[in-house]
Design an enzyme around this catalytic site. Structure first.
Site, PDB file in Angstrom:
ATOM      1  CB  SER A 142       8.470 -12.051  12.127  1.00 29.41           C
ATOM      2  OG  SER A 142       9.045 -11.262  13.157  1.00 29.41           O
ATOM      3  CE1 TYR A 155       4.373  -8.870  11.858  1.00 30.93           C
ATOM      4  CE2 TYR A 155       6.016  -9.262  13.567  1.00 30.93           C
ATOM      5  CZ  TYR A 155       5.692  -9.086  12.236  1.00 30.93           C
ATOM      6  OH  TYR A 155       6.669  -9.129  11.274  1.00 30.93           O
TER       7      TYR A 155
HETATM    8  N1  LIG Z   1      11.108  -4.964   8.534  1.00 34.23           N
HETATM    9  C1  LIG Z   1      11.238  -5.824   9.550  1.00 34.23           C
HETATM   10  O1  LIG Z   1      11.932  -5.559  10.563  1.00 34.23           O
HETATM   11  C2  LIG Z   1      10.561  -7.159   9.489  1.00 34.23           C
HETATM   12  C3  LIG Z   1      10.907  -8.123  10.460  1.00 34.23           C
HETATM   13  C4  LIG Z   1      10.288  -9.371  10.421  1.00 34.23           C
HETATM   14  C5  LIG Z   1       9.361  -9.650   9.429  1.00 34.23           C
HETATM   15  N2  LIG Z   1       9.044  -8.690   8.506  1.00 34.23           N
HETATM   16  C6  LIG Z   1       8.052  -9.042   7.481  1.00 34.23           C
HETATM   17  O2  LIG Z   1       8.561  -8.743   6.203  1.00 34.23           O
HETATM   18  C7  LIG Z   1       7.493  -8.365   5.328  1.00 34.23           C
HETATM   19  C8  LIG Z   1       7.809  -7.021   4.677  1.00 34.23           C
HETATM   20  O3  LIG Z   1       8.081  -6.062   5.702  1.00 34.23           O
HETATM   21  P1  LIG Z   1       8.614  -4.584   5.367  1.00 34.23           P
HETATM   22  O4  LIG Z   1       9.298  -4.118   6.599  1.00 34.23           O
HETATM   23  O5  LIG Z   1       9.345  -4.579   4.073  1.00 34.23           O
HETATM   24  O6  LIG Z   1       7.226  -3.801   5.222  1.00 34.23           O
HETATM   25  P2  LIG Z   1       6.889  -2.368   4.573  1.00 34.23           P
HETATM   26  O7  LIG Z   1       5.690  -1.879   5.338  1.00 34.23           O
HETATM   27  O8  LIG Z   1       8.080  -1.497   4.525  1.00 34.23           O
HETATM   28  O9  LIG Z   1       6.445  -2.761   3.087  1.00 34.23           O
HETATM   29  C9  LIG Z   1       5.362  -3.626   2.928  1.00 34.23           C
HETATM   30  C10 LIG Z   1       4.821  -3.594   1.507  1.00 34.23           C
HETATM   31  O10 LIG Z   1       3.702  -4.496   1.474  1.00 34.23           O
HETATM   32  C11 LIG Z   1       2.587  -3.840   0.893  1.00 34.23           C
HETATM   33  N3  LIG Z   1       1.348  -4.384   1.444  1.00 34.23           N
HETATM   34  C12 LIG Z   1       0.891  -4.304   2.727  1.00 34.23           C
HETATM   35  N4  LIG Z   1      -0.310  -4.884   2.841  1.00 34.23           N
HETATM   36  C13 LIG Z   1      -0.618  -5.371   1.606  1.00 34.23           C
HETATM   37  C14 LIG Z   1      -1.731  -6.059   1.074  1.00 34.23           C
HETATM   38  N5  LIG Z   1      -2.813  -6.350   1.833  1.00 34.23           N
HETATM   39  N6  LIG Z   1      -1.725  -6.412  -0.230  1.00 34.23           N
HETATM   40  C15 LIG Z   1      -0.659  -6.089  -1.020  1.00 34.23           C
HETATM   41  N7  LIG Z   1       0.416  -5.424  -0.583  1.00 34.23           N
HETATM   42  C16 LIG Z   1       0.433  -5.066   0.719  1.00 34.23           C
HETATM   43  C17 LIG Z   1       2.776  -2.359   1.240  1.00 34.23           C
HETATM   44  O11 LIG Z   1       2.056  -1.503   0.337  1.00 34.23           O
HETATM   45  C18 LIG Z   1       4.291  -2.207   1.113  1.00 34.23           C
HETATM   46  O12 LIG Z   1       4.689  -1.902  -0.223  1.00 34.23           O
HETATM   47  C19 LIG Z   1       6.226  -8.372   6.198  1.00 34.23           C
HETATM   48  O13 LIG Z   1       5.550  -9.606   6.058  1.00 34.23           O
HETATM   49  C20 LIG Z   1       6.772  -8.236   7.618  1.00 34.23           C
HETATM   50  O14 LIG Z   1       5.906  -8.762   8.612  1.00 34.23           O
HETATM   51  C21 LIG Z   1       9.614  -7.466   8.515  1.00 34.23           C
END
Ligand SMILES: NC(=O)c1ccc[n+]([C@@H]2O[C@H](COP(=O)([O-])OP(=O)(O)OC[C@H]3O[C@@H](n4cnc5c(N)ncnc54)[C@H](O)[C@@H]3O)[C@@H](O)[C@H]2O)c1
Length: 253
Positions: A142, A155
């Site tokens: 991130s 985080y």
């Molecule tokens: N969306 C953003 O702005 C953003 C920015 C930087 C980094 N990220 C990173 O990108 C990744 C995805 O983010 P997102 O926004 O798509 O999240 P989201 O919450 O929309 O989706 C996450 C998915 O991961 C699954 N999940 C969560 N914990 C889990 C576990 N223990 N085992 C298996 N599955 C699990 C959830 O069920 C969900 O389907 C994450 O690692 C997040 O930290 C996101």
């Protein structure tokens, strides 16, 4: 050595991939792009509803909490099949609001690191063991690993660890033909982010404007990240390892 054709470089036909957290948001977009590039894809997610999104793109589904060793091993086995695995995308992660450091408990930090760091480490160990032809691993970090930011210290710490782990694993697994890279997304419009920002929306903040607050001026979408993953796992990036690819519309520029 002849230069490969562009279509061959991006073609993932015959490759087997595992995408954690592939049920929605960024992970679902990644799974869709890998399928489009003809990879065999297994989506691992703790949410049973992810079965439907996997079905919709012709991916397999393994219900799996990545923090559970036996569930993770089963998912990696299913994704690898008899042929072995080629691609792991360590996407699953959590980003609950932490608040000021004084209010963040040890249990909270422990849980954050367990999901975002320890489980990624375990998934890489299990997957690398099943990559007989070498492979490519992409870890989801991130921009919080670079810019810090107030009230998200646990985080930010977890994502900083992901970047360091990526570089260490790139060194360690390179001799096995495994490339390891990471992506640092900026704010991306996903169900998880919408959930986090809901209290702000309720208090009158224009969330959509905030999501698009970057030099490019467009809201970050899951597919912006999926395209970066596609690059890193394909042979377009065959000489790229240990790299952190920032995809944030220039917000950290
Ligand atoms: N969306 C953003 O702005 C953003 C920015 C930087 C980094 N990220 C990173 O990108 C990744 C995805 O983010 P997102 O926004 O798509 O999240 P989201 O919450 O929309 O989706 C996450 C998915 O991961 C699954 N999940 C969560 N914990 C889990 C576990 N223990 N085992 C298996 N599955 C699990 C959830 O069920 C969900 O389907 C994450 O690692 C997040 O930290 C996101």
């Amino acid at each position: 050595m002849p230069t490969p054709a562009l279509t061959d470089l991006i073609d993932l036909g015959g490759k087997r991939a595992l995408v954690t957290g592939g049920g929605k948001g960024i992970g679902a977009a990644i799974a869709a792009r890998l399928r489009e590039a003809c990879a065999h894809v297994t989506v691992a997610d703790l949410d049973p509803d992810a079965q439907a999104s996997a079905d919709a793109i012709g991916a397999d589904f393994a219900r799996c909490d990545i923090t559970d060793a036996s569930e993770l091993a089963r998912a990696v086995d299913a994704a690898a099949g008899d042929a072995g695995l080629d691609i792991l995308v360590n996407n699953a992660g959590i980003f609950p609001t932490t608040g000021p450091v004084a209010r963040v408990s040890d249990e909270f930090v422990h849980h954050m690191l367990d999901v975002n760091v320890r489980a990624q480490f375990s998934a890489t160990r299990e997957a690398a063991d099943r990559m007989p032809r070498g492979g490519a691993i992409v870890n989801m970090a991130s921009v919080a690993a670079i810019g810090g930011g107030a009230n998200i210290s646990a985080y930010a710490a977890s994502k900083g660890a992901v970047v360091a782990m990526t570089r260490a694993h790139a060194n360690e697994l390179g001799p096995q033909g495994i490339r390891v890279n990471a992506i640092a997304p900026g704010i991306i419009d996903t169900p998880g982010v919408q959930e986090q920002l809901a209290p702000l929306r309720a208090s009158g903040v224009d969330i959509d404007k905030r999501i698009a607050a970057n030099p490019v001026g467009i809201a970050g979408q899951p597919d912006h990240i999926a395209c970066g993953v596609l690059f890193l796992v394909s042979d377009l990036a065959r000489f790229v390892s240990g790299h952190l690819l920032v995809i944030d519309g220039g917000s950290t520029a």
